[in-house]
Design an enzyme around this catalytic site. Structure first.
Site, PDB file in Angstrom:
ATOM      1  N   MET A  95       0.821  -1.213   0.000  1.00 43.25           N
ATOM      2  CA  MET A  95       0.000   0.000   0.000  1.00 43.25           C
ATOM      3  C   MET A  95       0.860   1.270   0.000  1.00 43.25           C
ATOM      4  O   MET A  95       0.404   2.336  -0.406  1.00 43.25           O
ATOM      5  CB  MET A  95      -0.891   0.033   1.249  1.00 43.25           C
ATOM      6  CG  MET A  95      -2.248  -0.606   1.088  1.00 43.25           C
ATOM      7  SD  MET A  95      -3.253   0.121  -0.235  1.00 43.25           S
ATOM      8  CE  MET A  95      -3.908   1.584   0.609  1.00 43.25           C
TER       9      MET A  95
ATOM     10  N   PRO B 226       3.626   2.494  -1.654  1.00 44.35           N
ATOM     11  CA  PRO B 226       3.857   3.269  -2.883  1.00 44.35           C
ATOM     12  C   PRO B 226       2.590   4.028  -3.324  1.00 44.35           C
ATOM     13  O   PRO B 226       2.675   5.181  -3.758  1.00 44.35           O
ATOM     14  CB  PRO B 226       4.251   2.207  -3.917  1.00 44.35           C
ATOM     15  CG  PRO B 226       4.825   1.086  -3.109  1.00 44.35           C
ATOM     16  CD  PRO B 226       4.034   1.081  -1.823  1.00 44.35           C
ATOM     17  N   TYR B 227       1.434   3.386  -3.177  1.00 45.33           N
ATOM     18  CA  TYR B 227       0.164   4.036  -3.532  1.00 45.33           C
ATOM     19  C   TYR B 227      -0.081   5.276  -2.668  1.00 45.33           C
ATOM     20  O   TYR B 227      -0.459   6.339  -3.171  1.00 45.33           O
ATOM     21  CB  TYR B 227      -0.980   3.034  -3.375  1.00 45.33           C
ATOM     22  CG  TYR B 227      -2.359   3.626  -3.510  1.00 45.33           C
ATOM     23  CD1 TYR B 227      -2.887   3.928  -4.758  1.00 45.33           C
ATOM     24  CD2 TYR B 227      -3.136   3.903  -2.378  1.00 45.33           C
ATOM     25  CE1 TYR B 227      -4.151   4.487  -4.885  1.00 45.33           C
ATOM     26  CE2 TYR B 227      -4.401   4.445  -2.490  1.00 45.33           C
ATOM     27  CZ  TYR B 227      -4.907   4.736  -3.752  1.00 45.33           C
ATOM     28  OH  TYR B 227      -6.150   5.297  -3.863  1.00 45.33           O
ATOM     29  N   LEU B 228       0.156   5.144  -1.375  1.00 46.50           N
ATOM     30  CA  LEU B 228      -0.054   6.284  -0.467  1.00 46.50           C
ATOM     31  C   LEU B 228       0.902   7.425  -0.798  1.00 46.50           C
ATOM     32  O   LEU B 228       0.522   8.588  -0.789  1.00 46.50           O
ATOM     33  CB  LEU B 228       0.105   5.842   0.989  1.00 46.50           C
ATOM     34  CG  LEU B 228      -0.931   4.829   1.483  1.00 46.50           C
ATOM     35  CD1 LEU B 228      -0.609   4.377   2.906  1.00 46.50           C
ATOM     36  CD2 LEU B 228      -2.354   5.400   1.424  1.00 46.50           C
TER      37      LEU B 228
ATOM     38  N   LYS C  44      -0.440   9.178  -4.012  1.00 49.04           N
ATOM     39  CA  LYS C  44      -1.613  10.008  -3.718  1.00 49.04           C
ATOM     40  C   LYS C  44      -1.206  11.246  -2.910  1.00 49.04           C
ATOM     41  O   LYS C  44      -1.739  12.342  -3.102  1.00 49.04           O
ATOM     42  CB  LYS C  44      -2.657   9.204  -2.933  1.00 49.04           C
ATOM     43  CG  LYS C  44      -3.327   8.082  -3.709  1.00 49.04           C
ATOM     44  CD  LYS C  44      -4.246   8.598  -4.819  1.00 49.04           C
ATOM     45  CE  LYS C  44      -5.564   9.190  -4.328  1.00 49.04           C
ATOM     46  NZ  LYS C  44      -6.391   9.682  -5.472  1.00 49.04           N
TER      47      LYS C  44
END
Lengths: 209, 209
Positions: free
Chosen positions: A122, A124-126, A129
């Site tokens: 999660m 890299p996604y955070l 964003k």
């Protein structure tokens, strides 16, 4: 207002488009493929073909407000996290600035405020964003950032826990339908360059702003 | 000056550390693992253990200048592109600011100026490097950004094509050894917040600045 919905074919996107269509606003559903456009056209919703990885500047003609609710999804790699969640968002912000968009509404997510607290895939996604949110905050484009908790497909309650971000966040979940209702309230309000966490709760959506 | 080399165990990093050790400066080689530290310690080079994905703030104690030449490499996924090339760099910039670093030298790369011109798997990497460069430019930390062309293992010529970036770039290749020599010239000069493309050429490295 003409409201461009980027990520219209997503789960939140579709509900927002329906709600916009029932309102005084005119939704423009941005989708990637002709086949995705048909479902909107059948409901008499304006569509525009646009791919966040390519040139989609044409989609911004005559647009007053933008709802960015696109996401690369859980089943693609981190390359798409960069190309869609981060760069697609940042390019949208650049285009909004160029076209004088009055309100850019970013659908962000909880945890984005502190990616380094998270281990695993999660993170890299955070990060992606988070950088997109920061870019919007520094862009000069009038904005609202919404950070919902874990999304569910439960029926909307019409009531939520929504507050201005002050450094602390209460974790929880929230139905997508309520997220869409909150987005409608935000679109109906002037952009105040604020950031709001959102989870389920007891404040009627009509009273949050 | 105490010069922290982030990515000291990389191909450019090792050459830079050797050159710094022969100079009036004191290199501090930041490496991830104890086993990597040994080779430096055997040459009487100071080392510090630090992982860009974790807390590495301790590495910045007493540091005057930073050379960032870390990279996730060609054999890892785009998740590491975000975690190392982008976020590791940005966190280093934040730490440099906190610790009053006088010169942050970023080893960037050609093509970074226009990721959208590139298709395929290089593009997420170029985006990540681009955002890190932008972050440095906006950080307030005195900096130099170096954008070498395709790196080779040829012996250094001691001469290059090096010029201030004005919007156009000439593509080409350059030996890693010459990149390291150019980095030494940069470290010996006051930061002027400039960005330089670099390829092989005929200007003696000692005359570039």
């Amino acid at each position: 207002m003409n409201v461009l919905v980027i990520g219209a074919n997503g789960q939140i996107g579709r509900i927002v488009v329906d709600k916009l269509k029932e309102s005084e606003h005119e939704p423009i559903a941005m989708v990637r493929k002709e086949a995705q456009a048909e479902a909107f056209q059948n409901k008499d919703v304006k569509t525009v073909l646009g791919d966040l990885e390519k040139d989609f500047s044409h989609a911004f003609e005559g647009v007053d407000a933008v709802v960015f609710t696109a996401g690369s999804g859980a089943h693609t790699g981190a390359d798409k996290t960069i190309l869609i969640d981060q760069e697609g968002a940042m390019e949208s912000i650049d285009l909004a600035e160029k076209h004088g968009v009055e309100h850019f509404v970013m659908v962000s997510g909880m945890g984005v405020e502190n990616p380094r607290a998270v281990e695993g895939k999660m993170r890299p996604y955070l990060h992606a964003k988070h950088r997109a949110d920061q870019y919007l905050e520094q862009s000069g484009v009038p904005y609202t950032i919404l950070r919902p908790g874990r999304l569910t497909d439960d029926a909307g309650k019409g009531a939520v826990n929504f507050y201005e971000y002050q450094g602390d966040v209460e974790y929880g979940e929230v139905p997508r339908e309520d997220v869409a209702s909150v987005l409608m309230e935000i679109i109906n309000t002037k952009a105040e360059n604020k950031l709001y966490p959102l989870i389920g709760g007891d404040t009627p959506v009509t009273q949050i702003l």
